[in-house]
Motif scaffolding. Structure first.
Motif, PDB file in Angstrom:
ATOM      1  N   ARG A 213       5.837  18.851   1.435  1.00  7.69           N
ATOM      2  CA  ARG A 213       5.879  19.258   0.026  1.00  7.69           C
ATOM      3  C   ARG A 213       6.632  18.204  -0.802  1.00  7.69           C
ATOM      4  N   ASP A 214       6.665  16.999  -0.270  1.00  2.00           N
ATOM      5  CA  ASP A 214       7.337  15.873  -0.928  1.00  2.00           C
ATOM      6  C   ASP A 214       6.338  15.158  -1.845  1.00  2.00           C
ATOM      7  N   LYS A 215       6.666  15.037  -3.113  1.00  2.00           N
ATOM      8  CA  LYS A 215       5.771  14.401  -4.081  1.00  2.00           C
ATOM      9  C   LYS A 215       6.032  12.909  -4.239  1.00  2.00           C
ATOM     10  N   ARG A 216       6.972  12.363  -3.499  1.00  2.00           N
ATOM     11  CA  ARG A 216       7.250  10.928  -3.577  1.00  2.00           C
ATOM     12  C   ARG A 216       6.126  10.128  -2.932  1.00  2.00           C
ATOM     13  N   SER A 217       6.062   8.858  -3.269  1.00  2.00           N
ATOM     14  CA  SER A 217       5.106   7.950  -2.628  1.00  2.00           C
ATOM     15  C   SER A 217       5.653   7.492  -1.285  1.00  2.00           C
ATOM     16  N   TYR A 218       4.733   7.300  -0.333  1.00  2.00           N
ATOM     17  CA  TYR A 218       5.094   6.805   0.993  1.00  2.00           C
ATOM     18  C   TYR A 218       4.452   5.428   1.192  1.00  2.00           C
ATOM     19  N   LEU A 219       5.197   4.507   1.771  1.00  2.00           N
ATOM     20  CA  LEU A 219       4.652   3.184   2.071  1.00  2.00           C
ATOM     21  C   LEU A 219       3.734   3.301   3.280  1.00  2.00           C
ATOM     22  N   ASP A 220       2.541   2.785   3.164  1.00  2.00           N
ATOM     23  CA  ASP A 220       1.512   2.970   4.190  1.00  2.00           C
ATOM     24  C   ASP A 220       1.255   1.658   4.933  1.00  2.00           C
ATOM     25  N   PHE A 221       1.768   1.557   6.160  1.00  2.00           N
ATOM     26  CA  PHE A 221       1.634   0.338   6.957  1.00  2.00           C
ATOM     27  C   PHE A 221       0.602   0.480   8.075  1.00  2.00           C
ATOM     28  N   ARG A 222      -0.279   1.444   7.976  1.00  2.00           N
ATOM     29  CA  ARG A 222      -1.346   1.578   8.965  1.00  2.00           C
ATOM     30  C   ARG A 222      -2.301   0.390   8.849  1.00  2.00           C
ATOM     31  N   ALA A 223      -2.833  -0.036   9.966  1.00  4.07           N
ATOM     32  CA  ALA A 223      -3.757  -1.179   9.968  1.00  4.07           C
ATOM     33  C   ALA A 223      -4.937  -0.936   9.044  1.00  4.07           C
TER      34      ALA A 223
ATOM     35  N   PRO B 273       0.834  -1.209   0.000  1.00  7.48           N
ATOM     36  CA  PRO B 273       0.000   0.000   0.000  1.00  7.48           C
ATOM     37  C   PRO B 273       0.867   1.257   0.000  1.00  7.48           C
ATOM     38  N   GLN B 274       0.522   2.205  -0.873  1.00  8.71           N
ATOM     39  CA  GLN B 274       1.298   3.434  -1.015  1.00  8.71           C
ATOM     40  C   GLN B 274       0.356   4.625  -1.053  1.00  8.71           C
ATOM     41  N   ILE B 275       0.876   5.783  -0.657  1.00 10.14           N
ATOM     42  CA  ILE B 275       0.038   6.981  -0.595  1.00 10.14           C
ATOM     43  C   ILE B 275       0.893   8.216  -0.850  1.00 10.14           C
ATOM     44  N   ASN B 276       0.264   9.258  -1.361  1.00  6.94           N
ATOM     45  CA  ASN B 276       0.937  10.545  -1.550  1.00  6.94           C
ATOM     46  C   ASN B 276       0.455  11.500  -0.462  1.00  6.94           C
ATOM     47  N   ILE B 277       1.374  12.155   0.218  1.00  2.00           N
ATOM     48  CA  ILE B 277       0.993  13.042   1.326  1.00  2.00           C
ATOM     49  C   ILE B 277       1.372  14.492   1.051  1.00  2.00           C
ATOM     50  N   ASN B 278       1.678  14.811  -0.198  1.00  5.23           N
ATOM     51  CA  ASN B 278       2.068  16.171  -0.554  1.00  5.23           C
ATOM     52  C   ASN B 278       0.994  17.177  -0.125  1.00  5.23           C
ATOM     53  N   ARG B 279       1.429  18.252   0.529  1.00  2.48           N
ATOM     54  CA  ARG B 279       0.611  19.376   0.991  1.00  2.48           C
ATOM     55  C   ARG B 279      -0.183  19.060   2.265  1.00  2.48           C
TER      56      ARG B 279
ATOM     57  N   ASP C 233      12.042  18.387   2.564  1.00  2.74           N
ATOM     58  CA  ASP C 233      10.779  18.451   1.830  1.00  2.74           C
ATOM     59  C   ASP C 233       9.589  18.685   2.760  1.00  2.74           C
ATOM     60  N   PHE C 234       9.872  19.101   3.980  1.00  2.00           N
ATOM     61  CA  PHE C 234       8.848  19.511   4.943  1.00  2.00           C
ATOM     62  C   PHE C 234       9.251  20.877   5.494  1.00  2.00           C
ATOM     63  N   TYR C 235       8.273  21.652   5.947  1.00  2.00           N
ATOM     64  CA  TYR C 235       8.616  22.932   6.558  1.00  2.00           C
ATOM     65  C   TYR C 235       7.635  23.252   7.678  1.00  2.00           C
ATOM     66  N   CYS C 236       8.111  24.028   8.628  1.00  2.00           N
ATOM     67  CA  CYS C 236       7.296  24.428   9.772  1.00  2.00           C
ATOM     68  C   CYS C 236       6.388  25.583   9.359  1.00  2.00           C
ATOM     69  N   VAL C 237       5.096  25.423   9.609  1.00  2.00           N
ATOM     70  CA  VAL C 237       4.130  26.475   9.275  1.00  2.00           C
ATOM     71  C   VAL C 237       4.347  27.654  10.228  1.00  2.00           C
ATOM     72  N   LYS C 238       4.598  28.821   9.680  1.00  2.00           N
ATOM     73  CA  LYS C 238       4.898  29.991  10.500  1.00  2.00           C
ATOM     74  C   LYS C 238       3.739  30.342  11.442  1.00  2.00           C
TER      75      LYS C 238
END
Length: 407
Positions: free
Chosen positions: A277-287, A188-194, A359-364
């Motif tokens: 802001r990372d456009k890569r896919s993330y492996l999703d190991f949530r139940a 299972p994979q997911i995109n978390i961009n934004r 590819d992540f940033y702290c929201v001001k």
């Protein structure tokens, strides 16, 4: 071969139901009365795919000792004496909508025995030194003996942990990278961009200020880069990163972000929103994201994915408990993923591990201070080992004398 009529309405798993919709099955001319409901049904005895899916579902929901009806091979026969349980189909079960009578159950079991691998020990990892079997095509006889495949460790996981105990990780890295790469498309994979997450740190700033003629101290949270991943030279070892490797860990909620710190009551922490802001896919190991038996996925691959997720959800007791998860993390990164999403051990939330903190940033202006008001512990009763077996005794005579046995 004796015919066996079973309609799709009397089968529970969608994995099997979907096989009935194939062209080959729909063209079946051998129509009779379903053994359960009496409605119109095809003869499943000539459809290997349906029968094998029944076996795969049995393995997913039941341990070996519950469905295996032949003598166990040595050395398992020494530890698991063959107890002939009632046929699974005679009782309320996960496969059929209603139980079958004893005779019909035997007929179905005999059909599975004749046409599928339900009693084929070749799919199991009987001999660990057997290098000719492919890692991702084997099931673990050891783990699956007492646990259904939805809970049992995979052969790949077991052999990996054994290799990491006896070799440097880089000596076996290629072997497991190749094995995982061959099935990674099924994960299972997911995109978390934004998406926005949360990150917390124990502590805050306490600085002196001047208010007109008054000098005083004020508290305020860590801000901006102070809330991001530490520089590599001070990064300590974590669940998925080796010492000196700065990955970013964030959570889906404030509560989970704080809980991962394991703070004491009264502890003041800084917390901030972190945007991806990372456009890569993330492996999703949530139940909630794990493939189920009804998904179109090989049963062994299903076992591997679920065993990885289960391992990631186990709390670590000591640093070397992270050896396997760090090893898998290295492999996932080399396969071009952005990171891993996994359930929190501390809460019902989840965490995100990113290989690329930039590819992540702290929201001001999102930084805040929070105080931990309470820590909640949840406990479960555990099985008393003395009740596991019917007849037993302690091997040590002194222990036997002190605690006794069931005899």
């Amino acid at each position: 071969m004796e015919r066996f009529y079973l309609c799709e309405n009397c089968i529970k798993p969608l994995r099997i139901k979907n096989k009935y919709k194939s062209d080959i099955v729909s063209l079946n001319k051998n129509v009779g009365k379903c053994i359960i409901c009496g409605g119109s049904s095809i003869d499943i005895s000539s459809h290997y795919n349906i029968l094998q899916d029944i076996v795969d579902c049995i393995r997913f929901y039941y341990p070996v000792y519950r469905y295996f009806r032949k003598d166990f091979p040595f050395p398992y026969s020494a530890y698991f004496p063959h107890i002939l349980n009632p046929y699974i189909f005679e009782e309320d079960n996960e496969i059929l909508t209603k139980p079958l009578d004893s005779q019909s159950s035997k007929r179905l079991y005999d059909l599975l025995d004749d046409t599928t691998n339900i009693h084929d020990i070749e799919i199991f990892d009987i001999i660990r030194s057997d290098k000719y079997k492919i890692l991702f095509e084997k099931l673990s006889y050891v783990a699956h003996m007492e646990l259904p495949l939805k809970e049992a460790d995979s052969v790949l996981m077991q052999m990996m942990q054994n290799d990491l105990r006896n070799h440097n990780y880089y000596e076996v890295e290629e072997k497991y990278t190749d094995a995982i790469a061959s099935i990674i498309s099924e994960f299972p994979q997911i995109n978390i961009n934004r998406k926005i997450f949360y990150r917390a740190r124990v502590g805050h700033h306490n600085e002196s200020i001047a208010v007109d003629d008054l000098d005083t101290m004020i508290d305020f949270p860590y801000i901006e880069e102070e809330m991001m991943a530490p520089p590599p030279y001070i990064a300590s070892s974590g669940r998925f990163n080796r010492q000196g490797c700065a990955f970013l860990y964030v959570a889906n909620s404030k509560t989970t972000a704080i809980a991962e710190l394991k703070p004491y009551v009264g502890c003041v922490c800084s917390i901030a929103k972190i945007r991806c802001r990372d456009k890569r896919s993330y492996l999703d190991f949530r139940a909630s994201s794990l493939p189920q038996i009804d998904d179109k996925i090989n049963i062994v691959t299903l076992n591997i994915i679920r065993s990885f997720a289960s391992f990631f959800h186990k709390p670590a007791v000591q640093d070397n408990d992270y050896l396997t998860s760090q090893f898998l993390s290295d492999i996932f990164r080399k396969l071009q993923f952005g990171g891993i999403i996994y359930d929190s051990v501390q809460t019902k939330g989840y965490n995100v591990l990113s290989y690329y903190p930039s590819d992540f940033y702290c929201v001001k202006k999102s930084e805040k201070m929070v105080e931990v008001k309470s820590v909640v512990y949840k406990i479960n009763d555990m099985q008393d080992g003395r009740n596991k077996y019917e007849h037993w005794y302690f091997n040590d005579e002194k222990i036997e004398e002190k605690y006794g046995s069931d005899t």
